[in-house]
Scaffold this motif. Structure first.
Motif, PDB file in Angstrom:
ATOM      1  N   ALA A 247      45.215  40.708  39.643  1.00  0.00           N
ATOM      2  CA  ALA A 247      43.889  40.244  40.047  1.00  0.00           C
ATOM      3  C   ALA A 247      43.838  40.148  41.575  1.00  0.00           C
ATOM      4  O   ALA A 247      44.836  40.329  42.260  1.00  0.00           O
ATOM      5  CB  ALA A 247      43.598  38.892  39.404  1.00  0.00           C
ATOM      6  N   GLY A 248      42.672  39.842  42.102  1.00  0.00           N
ATOM      7  CA  GLY A 248      42.481  39.780  43.545  1.00  0.00           C
ATOM      8  C   GLY A 248      41.695  40.996  43.996  1.00  0.00           C
ATOM      9  O   GLY A 248      40.906  41.570  43.239  1.00  0.00           O
ATOM     10  N   ASP A 249      41.912  41.434  45.230  1.00  0.00           N
ATOM     11  CA  ASP A 249      41.131  42.539  45.777  1.00  0.00           C
ATOM     12  C   ASP A 249      41.298  43.822  44.975  1.00  0.00           C
ATOM     13  O   ASP A 249      40.320  44.478  44.622  1.00  0.00           O
ATOM     14  CB  ASP A 249      41.499  42.784  47.240  1.00  0.00           C
ATOM     15  CG  ASP A 249      40.966  41.690  48.154  1.00  0.00           C
ATOM     16  OD1 ASP A 249      39.972  41.033  47.793  1.00  0.00           O
ATOM     17  OD2 ASP A 249      41.551  41.496  49.231  1.00  0.00           O
ATOM     18  N   LEU A 250      42.545  44.206  44.673  1.00  0.00           N
ATOM     19  CA  LEU A 250      42.773  45.439  43.921  1.00  0.00           C
ATOM     20  C   LEU A 250      42.172  45.344  42.521  1.00  0.00           C
ATOM     21  O   LEU A 250      41.465  46.244  42.073  1.00  0.00           O
ATOM     22  CB  LEU A 250      44.266  45.752  43.822  1.00  0.00           C
ATOM     23  CG  LEU A 250      44.553  46.985  42.976  1.00  0.00           C
ATOM     24  CD1 LEU A 250      44.342  48.250  43.795  1.00  0.00           C
ATOM     25  CD2 LEU A 250      45.928  46.932  42.386  1.00  0.00           C
ATOM     26  N   GLY A 251      42.450  44.247  41.822  1.00  0.00           N
ATOM     27  CA  GLY A 251      41.903  44.069  40.486  1.00  0.00           C
ATOM     28  C   GLY A 251      40.386  44.067  40.496  1.00  0.00           C
ATOM     29  O   GLY A 251      39.745  44.653  39.616  1.00  0.00           O
ATOM     30  N   GLY A 252      39.802  43.408  41.487  1.00  0.00           N
ATOM     31  CA  GLY A 252      38.345  43.386  41.614  1.00  0.00           C
ATOM     32  C   GLY A 252      37.761  44.778  41.801  1.00  0.00           C
ATOM     33  O   GLY A 252      36.714  45.116  41.240  1.00  0.00           O
ATOM     34  N   GLN A 253      38.456  45.603  42.588  1.00  0.00           N
ATOM     35  CA  GLN A 253      37.996  46.980  42.777  1.00  0.00           C
ATOM     36  C   GLN A 253      38.084  47.766  41.467  1.00  0.00           C
ATOM     37  O   GLN A 253      37.165  48.519  41.124  1.00  0.00           O
ATOM     38  CB  GLN A 253      38.832  47.661  43.855  1.00  0.00           C
ATOM     39  CG  GLN A 253      38.605  47.128  45.247  1.00  0.00           C
ATOM     40  CD  GLN A 253      39.587  47.727  46.237  1.00  0.00           C
ATOM     41  OE1 GLN A 253      39.938  48.902  46.157  1.00  0.00           O
ATOM     42  NE2 GLN A 253      40.056  46.922  47.168  1.00  0.00           N
ATOM     43  N   ALA A 254      39.187  47.596  40.747  1.00  0.00           N
ATOM     44  CA  ALA A 254      39.337  48.283  39.462  1.00  0.00           C
ATOM     45  C   ALA A 254      38.284  47.806  38.470  1.00  0.00           C
ATOM     46  O   ALA A 254      37.694  48.606  37.729  1.00  0.00           O
ATOM     47  CB  ALA A 254      40.743  48.061  38.909  1.00  0.00           C
ATOM     48  N   PHE A 255      38.029  46.497  38.463  1.00  0.00           N
ATOM     49  CA  PHE A 255      37.025  45.916  37.581  1.00  0.00           C
ATOM     50  C   PHE A 255      35.643  46.468  37.917  1.00  0.00           C
ATOM     51  O   PHE A 255      34.900  46.895  37.028  1.00  0.00           O
ATOM     52  CB  PHE A 255      37.057  44.390  37.704  1.00  0.00           C
ATOM     53  CG  PHE A 255      36.170  43.673  36.741  1.00  0.00           C
ATOM     54  CD1 PHE A 255      36.556  43.483  35.424  1.00  0.00           C
ATOM     55  CD2 PHE A 255      34.941  43.173  37.155  1.00  0.00           C
ATOM     56  CE1 PHE A 255      35.736  42.807  34.527  1.00  0.00           C
ATOM     57  CE2 PHE A 255      34.120  42.502  36.268  1.00  0.00           C
ATOM     58  CZ  PHE A 255      34.515  42.322  34.949  1.00  0.00           C
TER      59      PHE A 255
ATOM     60  N   ALA B 241      49.759  55.527  45.161  1.00  0.00           N
ATOM     61  CA  ALA B 241      48.498  56.238  44.964  1.00  0.00           C
ATOM     62  C   ALA B 241      47.575  55.821  46.098  1.00  0.00           C
ATOM     63  O   ALA B 241      47.667  54.696  46.593  1.00  0.00           O
ATOM     64  CB  ALA B 241      47.881  55.885  43.614  1.00  0.00           C
ATOM     65  N   ASP B 242      46.685  56.715  46.505  1.00  0.00           N
ATOM     66  CA  ASP B 242      45.854  56.409  47.676  1.00  0.00           C
ATOM     67  C   ASP B 242      44.476  55.869  47.336  1.00  0.00           C
ATOM     68  O   ASP B 242      43.645  55.669  48.221  1.00  0.00           O
ATOM     69  CB  ASP B 242      45.746  57.629  48.596  1.00  0.00           C
ATOM     70  CG  ASP B 242      45.058  58.812  47.924  1.00  0.00           C
ATOM     71  OD1 ASP B 242      44.626  58.691  46.756  1.00  0.00           O
ATOM     72  OD2 ASP B 242      44.955  59.869  48.578  1.00  0.00           O
ATOM     73  N   SER B 243      44.228  55.602  46.059  1.00  0.00           N
ATOM     74  CA  SER B 243      42.959  54.981  45.657  1.00  0.00           C
ATOM     75  C   SER B 243      43.177  54.194  44.375  1.00  0.00           C
ATOM     76  O   SER B 243      44.147  54.438  43.645  1.00  0.00           O
ATOM     77  CB  SER B 243      41.868  56.035  45.443  1.00  0.00           C
ATOM     78  OG  SER B 243      42.133  56.795  44.273  1.00  0.00           O
ATOM     79  N   VAL B 244      42.273  53.283  44.104  1.00  0.00           N
ATOM     80  CA  VAL B 244      42.361  52.505  42.870  1.00  0.00           C
ATOM     81  C   VAL B 244      42.255  53.430  41.660  1.00  0.00           C
ATOM     82  O   VAL B 244      43.021  53.310  40.696  1.00  0.00           O
ATOM     83  CB  VAL B 244      41.265  51.414  42.838  1.00  0.00           C
ATOM     84  CG1 VAL B 244      41.221  50.742  41.477  1.00  0.00           C
ATOM     85  CG2 VAL B 244      41.483  50.400  43.936  1.00  0.00           C
ATOM     86  N   GLU B 245      41.328  54.369  41.735  1.00  0.00           N
ATOM     87  CA  GLU B 245      41.137  55.295  40.617  1.00  0.00           C
ATOM     88  C   GLU B 245      42.409  56.107  40.358  1.00  0.00           C
ATOM     89  O   GLU B 245      42.844  56.248  39.207  1.00  0.00           O
ATOM     90  CB  GLU B 245      39.951  56.233  40.904  1.00  0.00           C
ATOM     91  CG  GLU B 245      38.603  55.547  40.936  1.00  0.00           C
ATOM     92  CD  GLU B 245      38.284  54.830  42.248  1.00  0.00           C
ATOM     93  OE1 GLU B 245      37.236  54.169  42.318  1.00  0.00           O
ATOM     94  OE2 GLU B 245      39.082  54.911  43.209  1.00  0.00           O
TER      95      GLU B 245
END
Length: 198
Positions: free
Chosen positions: A136-144, A113-117
């Motif tokens: 967790a980390g950068d991706l999880g932080g963005q989703a959070f 997928a090309d975005s977190v959303e």
């Protein structure tokens, strides 16, 4: 409807790895017990305390899809085509997966997928009523930060790393969580689970 859980092993000062992505003593507790804990999809087997196994095995078994970022995919070589947890895996990336990797793992149950959303939406669709695990980390932080995480699960290890990759990535700002609904003391690890307030 799928629930989205952001999860990782974390130091008491909030790091999931050193700056070079090594984990130092964070994973030692995976090997300090006499009870088998198995990640079915990957066939990874650990030996933890009975308490940790009793707590984690049902959660790991409930995970249907894991969502990771491209950095973790590259760092782990896509776990050789097997999701660490769950039946399928979504990689959030702006670049196609390497052709040589795809050729070597033609049956890997991996999606991009090309975005977190978009990644979370795809994972929820694939998971049905199951659990979606977001690393967790950068991706999880963005989703959070985007309000896409329903729950936060932390396996807190009694160590101070002092620097490294933050559990919540680059997230800033205050977010209230409910009181922990699960607090389980393992051997050299404390398992905490929170619901995100809406």
């Amino acid at each position: 409807m799928a629930r989205v859980v952001m999860q990782a092993v974390v130091s008491v000062d909030g790091y999931i790895a050193y700056p070079d992505d090594s984990v130092g003593p964070l994973f030692d507790w995976y090997f300090n017990g006499d009870t088998e804990l198995c990640a079915t999809a990957s066939d990874w087997t650990f030996h933890v305390s009975r308490t940790s196994a009793d707590h984690l095995q049902p959660i790991w078994d409930a995970i249907k899809v894991t969502v990771i970022g491209r950095h973790l995919f590259d760092t782990t070589n896509g776990w050789d085509g097997k999701p660490a947890a769950g039946d399928e895996l979504v990689v959030v990336t702006h670049r196609p997966l390497p052709q040589e990797w795809l050729a070597a793992h033609p049956d890997a149950p991996f999606h991009t997928a090309d975005s977190v959303e978009a990644g979370i939406a795809l994972a929820k669709e694939l998971a049905g009523d199951g659990l979606v695990d977001v690393t967790a980390g950068d991706l999880g932080g963005q989703a959070f930060s985007a309000g896409l995480v329903d729950e936060v699960a932390m396996d807190v290890v009694p160590v101070v790393l002092g620097e490294g990759v933050r559990f919540f990535g680059s997230h800033t700002g205050t977010v209230l969580l409910d009181d922990p609904d699960q607090v389980v003391q393992g051997d050299r690890v404390l398992h905490l689970h929170f619901t995100v307030k809406r």
